[in-house]
Motif scaffolding. Sequence first.
Motif, short mmCIF file in Angstrom:
data_model
loop_
_atom_site.label_atom_id
_atom_site.label_comp_id
_atom_site.label_asym_id
_atom_site.label_seq_id
_atom_site.Cartn_x
_atom_site.Cartn_y
_atom_site.Cartn_z
N LEU A 13 0.82 -1.20 0.00
CA LEU A 13 0.00 0.00 0.00
C LEU A 13 0.86 1.26 0.00
O LEU A 13 0.57 2.20 -0.73
N GLN A 80 -7.95 7.42 -4.80
CA GLN A 80 -8.31 6.98 -3.44
C GLN A 80 -9.51 6.05 -3.48
O GLN A 80 -9.53 5.02 -2.80
N ASP A 83 -8.39 2.70 -5.10
CA ASP A 83 -7.41 1.90 -4.36
C ASP A 83 -7.86 1.55 -2.94
O ASP A 83 -7.53 0.49 -2.42
N LEU A 84 -8.60 2.46 -2.30
CA LEU A 84 -8.97 2.27 -0.90
C LEU A 84 -10.47 2.07 -0.69
O LEU A 84 -10.89 1.68 0.39
N ASP A 88 -10.06 9.99 1.85
CA ASP A 88 -9.56 10.33 3.18
C ASP A 88 -9.40 11.84 3.30
O ASP A 88 -9.80 12.60 2.42
#
Length: 175
Positions: A13, A80, A83-84, A88
């Motif tokens: 990551l 983001q 990938d997540l 955030d």
Amino acid sequence: MILTDKTPWYGELTDLIGLRAIQIIILSIISLTVCQLLKVLLFSIRDKKFAVNALFTTGGMPSSHTGTVITLVISLGIFQFNDLGSLDFSFAVALIFAIVTIHDAMGVRYEASKHAKILNNLVADEELEVKRQLGFGKKGKLKELLGHKIVEVIGGLIVGTLVGIVGSFLFINFS
């Protein structure tokens, strides 16, 4: 989510986050460059001569400030979310940064452009040396092309959005 070196996929990551940061920088620079090249093209058409100086100017169509920060926000958000699975706090920071930058380009810097035009007209008949002493620079004029009209900001918004979306998906699919 708190990441530590004990998290099983921590290394993968952090490598991906570093790669994405570089990709966001690349896309933002591409957006800035596209906006500035479009200025050269549009200024050249308007002035009927090649306007290479537009490559290094502020103000005008499209807004490179807007294009750059919109690309930053969009590519960060896409990366983001891809990938997540969520956004955030850095997305919020980038969004606020973009809003402030765009507001400044249309507000403060655009008003400063209008003031520079008025001041240049007021001292038009003064001697060059007097203008220089007053702070009007080597050529005796204040720079007038500083800020942006709403249409110029919309132009930057379009460029930034296109570069952000297309570039992000190209990086996602080919990296």
